[in-house]
Design an enzyme around this catalytic site. Structure first.
Site, PDB file in Angstrom:
ATOM      1  N   PHE A 261      -1.017  -8.521  -4.043  1.00 11.50           N
ATOM      2  CA  PHE A 261      -2.145  -7.818  -4.660  1.00 11.50           C
ATOM      3  C   PHE A 261      -2.262  -6.373  -4.184  1.00 11.50           C
ATOM      4  O   PHE A 261      -2.890  -5.547  -4.854  1.00 11.50           O
ATOM      5  CB  PHE A 261      -3.451  -8.569  -4.404  1.00 11.50           C
ATOM      6  CG  PHE A 261      -4.060  -8.354  -3.050  1.00 11.50           C
ATOM      7  CD1 PHE A 261      -5.035  -7.385  -2.852  1.00 11.50           C
ATOM      8  CD2 PHE A 261      -3.680  -9.126  -1.957  1.00 11.50           C
ATOM      9  CE1 PHE A 261      -5.611  -7.180  -1.608  1.00 11.50           C
ATOM     10  CE2 PHE A 261      -4.247  -8.936  -0.711  1.00 11.50           C
ATOM     11  CZ  PHE A 261      -5.212  -7.962  -0.531  1.00 11.50           C
ATOM     12  N   LYS A 262      -1.653  -6.051  -3.041  1.00  9.06           N
ATOM     13  CA  LYS A 262      -1.753  -4.682  -2.531  1.00  9.06           C
ATOM     14  C   LYS A 262      -1.139  -3.665  -3.509  1.00  9.06           C
ATOM     15  O   LYS A 262      -1.502  -2.491  -3.495  1.00  9.06           O
ATOM     16  CB  LYS A 262      -1.056  -4.572  -1.172  1.00  9.06           C
ATOM     17  CG  LYS A 262      -1.558  -5.560  -0.117  1.00  9.06           C
ATOM     18  CD  LYS A 262      -2.977  -5.275   0.295  1.00  9.06           C
ATOM     19  CE  LYS A 262      -3.512  -6.283   1.294  1.00  9.06           C
ATOM     20  NZ  LYS A 262      -2.958  -6.169   2.628  1.00  9.06           N
TER      21      LYS A 262
END
Length: 482
Positions: free
Chosen positions: A116-117
């Protein structure tokens, strides 16, 4: 839009100033002076933007409320350059998958490093390149990672003009896949530093360097950790996108305009869920923000008891959801600032002298904490290794969906906070391949490996092993910048 420090520094700065700065000069974190408000009419307008024009244009709508020192056309172009189907593999960018009635997974791991980063880091890379070119300057990024921030930052910054990355990580505390994603990069502007310690040691080094204003200015040090407001701001967007997808069945009805949802967020450093807090403060109808921790349960302990108690390195557990093996939640300061009525002097005392001398603070008797759940919607829960294995097995058996260990923590805790008639959205954090050993333990089979990552663990590594020493890290940076 001006930004202030959680610890009361007198300066008020614009977005592009804090984009390159990271921490405030007093060690505080930046927040906007006020949160822009989104009413029901604007919410429905944004729903149409996401439906008709896509995630990139939704990102522009959200970001433009906070960024007024980049021309609107340029900002929209940066969003459209970032959020493409080619980069994220799907036109929705963050597609929602229903597991069962009322329970959803929001896929945030379709980007280049499968975590998700990427959602924020890809934008941050483009913002850095844009602003540095506009100023004719360079930036040396110092970061800390417990697993996914590092690779997301390095993939976003590799080849970017005017940017070097110095990424610290805890030696031996990441999965082999996570290590390989970072250490196999051979780009000249990427420097990996493995620290003999835990993630909190890495994070302490980043904060110490950022607090040395002379060094910071001389070597033009910036950050990509979620202490950087720009990264957290980018994450706010997918809360709106998740909401629109979960409530789209009732679009146009009175129920749609006021319908609430819940989000459960696996969290160690409080960055991902802090973005949800910002979205809620803006007016997104979030009923509950559920913080899911692993055995390193400093955040769960606070929301249950009002006591924030950091752990020493020796007391930080090494778990099968290693990206959450964190006992000092940097972004938590932003929430406490809001919780305490933006009392900067008190925040400075709690997160400065108080934590450094006592290692904890206690708000259990404070009326603001006692009303926190009602005013801010927070709840929490904890997951263990046994819980992870069971959740991974159950989700695969019942729904044919393979999830990673951190998402499993989120899903386990989410089930403890379900409410009939209120959609629960669990933020997926990474693809299972990043934690293959635990998936194999749970399911007896290896997770699928996306194309392009075959044999990554066997590639040559480029990494410098160093003690948890600020002076040594500074010397390393100086030697590679001069």
């Amino acid at each position: 839009m001006k930004y202030l420090s959680t610890r009361g520094h007198a300066d008020r700065k614009q977005f592009c100033e804090i984009l390159l700065e990271g921490l405030a000069p007093d060690g505080g974190l930046y927040l906007p002076e006020t949160y822009p408000q989104v009413d029901a009419a604007m919410l429905e307008k944004w729903r149409a933007v996401y439906r008709d024009s896509g995630y990139a244009d939704l990102a522009f709508e959200v970001l433009s409320l906070y960024i007024d020192d980049i021309p609107a056309d340029d900002l929209k172009a940066l969003c459209r350059k970032t959020y493409t189907e080619a980069v994220f593999g799907t036109p929705e960018i963050v597609p929602l998958r229903q597991l069962e009635p009322g329970l959803y997974l929001e896929a945030l791991s379709n980007g280049p490093t499968l975590a998700f980063k990427d959602m924020a880091m890809q934008l941050l890379g483009n913002l850095f390149e844009y602003e540095l070119a506009r100023r004719g300057e360079e930036l040396n990024i110092l970061g800390a990672t417990s697993g996914d921030t590092g690779s997301a930052a390095e993939y976003a910054m590799r080849g970017k003009k005017g940017v070097r990355v110095f990424m610290t990580s805890p030696q031996g505390r990441m999965s082999p896949f996570q290590q390989a994603q970072m250490f196999s990069l051979q780009d000249a502007n990427i420097h990996n530093i493995a620290i003999e310690g835990v993630f909190d040691d890495c994070q302490d080094i980043v904060k110490a360097v950022s607090s040395d204003l002379d060094f910071k200015r001389k070597y033009k040090i910036g950050t990509v950790n979620s202490i950087n407001w720009a990264r957290l701001l980018a994450q706010v967007v997918y809360y709106f996108a998740g909401y629109f997808q979960a409530t789209q069945a009732s679009t146009g009805s009175a129920r749609s305009e006021g319908q609430k949802v819940r989000f459960t967020v696996p969290s160690g450093n409080f960055g991902n869920v802090c973005a949800g807090h910002v979205a809620r403060m803006m007016g997104l109808p979030i009923d509950k923000l559920v913080v899911a921790t692993n055995e390193n349960d400093v955040l769960d302990e606070f929301f249950r008891t009002g006591v924030y108690r950091v752990r020493a390195s020796a007391d930080t557990h090494e778990t099968s959801s290693p990206s959450m093996d964190i006992s000092k939640a940097s972004n938590f300061e932003r929430f406490v600032f809001d919780l305490l009525g933006r009392d900067a002097a008190r925040v400075a005392d709690l997160f400065g002298a108080h934590l450094s001398t006592q290692g904890r603070f206690d708000l259990s008797g404070d009326t603001t904490f006692q009303s926190a759940a009602r005013h801010y919607g927070f709840a929490s829960g904890k997951s263990t290794h046994a819980d992870r294995l069971q959740t991974i097995r159950d989700t695969f058996a019942r729904f044919g969906t393979m999830i990673d260990t951190h998402t499993a923590d989120g899903l386990k805790v989410a089930r403890e906070h379900l409410l009939a008639g209120v959609p629960m959205i669990v933020l997926e954090t990474a693809l299972p391949i990043k934690f293959a050993a635990t998936i194999e333990e749970a399911l007896g089979q290896s997770p699928p490996r996306p194309a392009g990552f075959e044999g990554i663990e066997d590639l040559p590594k480029r990494v410098q092993l160093m003690p948890a020493d600020v002076v040594a890290v500074k010397a390393y940076i100086a030697s590679h910048v001069d």
